[in-house]
Design an enzyme around this catalytic site. Structure first.
Site, PDB file in Angstrom:
ATOM      1  N   PHE A 130       6.097   6.061  -4.233  1.00  0.00           N
ATOM      2  CA  PHE A 130       4.996   5.429  -3.501  1.00  0.00           C
ATOM      3  C   PHE A 130       4.318   4.398  -4.398  1.00  0.00           C
ATOM      4  O   PHE A 130       3.099   4.273  -4.402  1.00  0.00           O
ATOM      5  CB  PHE A 130       3.998   6.492  -3.038  1.00  0.00           C
ATOM      6  CG  PHE A 130       4.612   7.556  -2.169  1.00  0.00           C
ATOM      7  CD1 PHE A 130       4.822   7.315  -0.815  1.00  0.00           C
ATOM      8  CD2 PHE A 130       5.000   8.772  -2.693  1.00  0.00           C
ATOM      9  CE1 PHE A 130       5.415   8.296  -0.009  1.00  0.00           C
ATOM     10  CE2 PHE A 130       5.584   9.755  -1.893  1.00  0.00           C
ATOM     11  CZ  PHE A 130       5.790   9.511  -0.545  1.00  0.00           C
ATOM     12  N   LEU A 248      -7.883  -1.862   4.402  1.00  0.00           N
ATOM     13  CA  LEU A 248      -8.636  -2.429   5.520  1.00  0.00           C
ATOM     14  C   LEU A 248      -9.081  -3.846   5.182  1.00  0.00           C
ATOM     15  O   LEU A 248     -10.108  -4.307   5.677  1.00  0.00           O
ATOM     16  CB  LEU A 248      -9.865  -1.556   5.842  1.00  0.00           C
ATOM     17  CG  LEU A 248      -9.596  -0.221   6.537  1.00  0.00           C
ATOM     18  CD1 LEU A 248     -10.911   0.521   6.809  1.00  0.00           C
ATOM     19  CD2 LEU A 248      -8.849  -0.416   7.862  1.00  0.00           C
ATOM     20  N   ALA A 250      -8.782  -7.528   5.753  1.00  0.00           N
ATOM     21  CA  ALA A 250      -8.201  -8.489   6.701  1.00  0.00           C
ATOM     22  C   ALA A 250      -7.721  -9.709   5.930  1.00  0.00           C
ATOM     23  O   ALA A 250      -8.197  -9.995   4.833  1.00  0.00           O
ATOM     24  CB  ALA A 250      -9.260  -8.893   7.716  1.00  0.00           C
ATOM     25  N   GLY A 251      -6.769 -10.422   6.488  1.00  0.00           N
ATOM     26  CA  GLY A 251      -6.269 -11.615   5.800  1.00  0.00           C
ATOM     27  C   GLY A 251      -5.048 -12.186   6.475  1.00  0.00           C
ATOM     28  O   GLY A 251      -4.938 -12.183   7.709  1.00  0.00           O
ATOM     29  N   GLY A 255       2.950  -8.614   3.291  1.00  0.00           N
ATOM     30  CA  GLY A 255       4.277  -9.141   2.983  1.00  0.00           C
ATOM     31  C   GLY A 255       4.907  -8.225   1.964  1.00  0.00           C
ATOM     32  O   GLY A 255       4.570  -7.046   1.881  1.00  0.00           O
ATOM     33  N   CYS A 258       8.502  -4.240   0.865  1.00  0.00           N
ATOM     34  CA  CYS A 258       8.498  -2.901   1.471  1.00  0.00           C
ATOM     35  C   CYS A 258       8.012  -2.872   2.917  1.00  0.00           C
ATOM     36  O   CYS A 258       8.762  -2.477   3.808  1.00  0.00           O
ATOM     37  CB  CYS A 258       7.656  -1.953   0.634  1.00  0.00           C
ATOM     38  SG  CYS A 258       8.444  -1.586  -0.934  1.00  0.00           S
TER      39      CYS A 258
END
Ligand code: UDX
Length: 446
Positions: A130, A248, A250-251, A255, A258
């Site tokens: 992870f 959380l 935003a943008g 990408g 993964c």
């Protein structure tokens, strides 16, 4: 952690670089750790056979790229398993670490059987990683959890032994241990499940994180339409412990190597099993639309693009990495070039990699730094969330540009701060703030 590790790759140049002291990827702490352990516990080779013969556990960490159907291409996994099969000289645990669809562990066992390996001599275990790029070392040493998908106690025990310093906490008291969220009194947690559950945990975790990002981006679009502020909304939502503040932001959307691939692969898995999981498609669609929305923001701030000079700050898919795979920044830059804009791009780490994908041309220049990129620009675009881009000397930026317009795809500034420095500022999920002489905010004009 005290283990002896033999790293195998069939890429001779890469192995040579690593042997000679080089580090082929940009990753915090990796150069120091390799300098410390290279030749003293960690070695590199192209000889798969002798590495397998010398090992109790064999970790498979090859690429699982996205195939045409969205499914993961498992041919590298199969090739390496065939290679391993020829060198099994006693009981070994084959540990699958690549992100793979459910039942891959089962397939690995079948391939080993087909190559004549006796079932007594191996077990296959799923142990997904992870790790985030850029913080992979700390993520590894201070994990939220270690997941082990094992079919029996014998193989689970070997994995417990491997991770023992993290799970029992002795690592955290070692001199030179890297600090992070875990400690000797709060060591890492290890969860043992079936192989199928472990494989799904990996896909579902990445898909859920992508879902959080797409969700906040969709809410951001709504926020913009009603003059609310997505940063306040995300803070207000994130304080709910059940939701949590992470992922959380935003943008421009997610990408990297993964999320896009894993959301598609997980959807393919559901389809194969006849399970309706269209939510995964929706996550992907929102993510794609986010780039269109940003492109339109640039258009509406500049009216036309042909001949406009733009500074693009950011090439990597996120800050702290030189990775440009599936980078929203690269996508936006390509679209702007197609629309006739001239671009000066800067990134603290990813320029060399970007040059191979979009070579410099009359329309695209790679700049020395932020201010060089901004020189005479009609607008400055922030495309990657590098810390350096959140700490720009705004007075110096204003002196460099032709027109003081910042279009921020990563919400790195407060609108008022930009206004105070004389910039028109357009960001994501927040009302744009226009300098007085350039007209009123859209919402007021309506
Ligand atoms: C991800 C997972 O986090 C990791 O657990 C897994 O092992 C591999 O995939 P990584 O691809 O390195 O790691 O990047 P991550 O930090 O998760 O960010 C992924 C993308 O989401 C980036 O493009 C980033 O900019 C974007 N993102 C992240 C957002 O847009 N908003 C957020 O709030 C968080």
């Amino acid at each position: 952690m005290g283990h002896r590790v033999l790293c195998v790759d069939n890429d001779e140049a890469r192995v040579k670089t690593l042997r000679d002291g080089g580090v082929p990827i940009f990753e915090d702490h990796l150069p120091e750790l390799l300098a410390k352990h290279r030749g003293k516990g960690v070695d590199f080779t192209t000889d798969l056979g002798s590495a397998v013969e010398a090992s109790e556990a064999v970790f498979i960490a090859v690429g699982t790229p996205q195939g045409d159907t969205g499914a993961a291409d498992l041919s590298y996994v199969e090739a390496v398993v065939s290679g391993i099969a020829r060198h099994i000289n006693g009981y070994k645990v084959i540990v699958e670490k690549s992100t793979v669809p459910v039942y891959t562990n089962e397939w690995i066992s079948r391939v080993l059987h087909r190559h004549g390996v006796d079932a007594q001599h191996f077990d296959v275990v799923s142990n997904p990683e992870f790790l985030r790029e850029g913080t992979a070392i700390i993520d590894f040493l201070h994990p939220d959890r270690i997941v082990v998908g094992a079919g029996n106690e014998r193989s689970a025990d070997l994995l417990r032994r491997i991770y023992q310093p993290l799970v029992e906490g002795s690592y955290y008291n070692q001199p030179g241990a890297l600090p992070g969220a875990c400690s000797a009194s709060r060591p890492a947690k290890l969860l043992v499940t079936s192989a199928q559950s472990s494989e799904i945990i990996k896909h579902a975790s990445n898909a859920f994180l992508a879902l959080k990002i797409s969700f906040i981006n969709a809410v951001g679009n709504l926020a913009e339409a009603v003059d609310a502020d997505i940063e306040d909304i995300a803070a207000g939502m994130g304080l709910d412990r059940r939701i949590g503040p992470g992922f959380l932001r935003a943008g421009l959307g997610y990408g990297g190597s993964c999320f896009p691939k894993d959301v598609a692969a997980f959807h393919w898995v559901a389809q194969q099993r006849g399970v309706n999981f269209e939510l995964l498609q929706e996550i992907r669609k929102i993510n794609e639309t986010q780039k269109d929305i940003f492109f339109n923001k640039v258009l509406s701030a500049l009216w036309t693009l042909r001949g406009k000079r733009l500074a693009a700050l950011g090439l990597a898919f996120k800050g702290d990495t030189d990775d440009i795979r599936d980078s929203p920044a690269i996508d936006i830059i390509k679209r702007l070039l197609e629309a006739g804009a001239t671009i000066a791009a800067y990134d603290p780490a990813a320029i060399e990699r970007a040059k191979a994908t979009i070579p410099p041309s009359a329309k695209l220049r790679y700049a020395e730094d932020i201010y060089d990129a901004a020189k005479d620009a009609d607008a400055v675009l922030i495309l990657t969330d590098w810390k350096e881009f959140a700490e720009i000397d705004l007075a110096r930026l204003n002196a460099a540009v032709r027109f003081p317009i910042v279009i921020d795809g990563r919400n790195l500034y407060k609108p008022q701060q930009m206004l105070d420095h004389g910039f028109t500022y357009v960001s994501v999920g927040r009302p744009a703030s226009y300098l007085a002489q350039q007209g009123k905010p859209r919402s007021l004009a309506l």
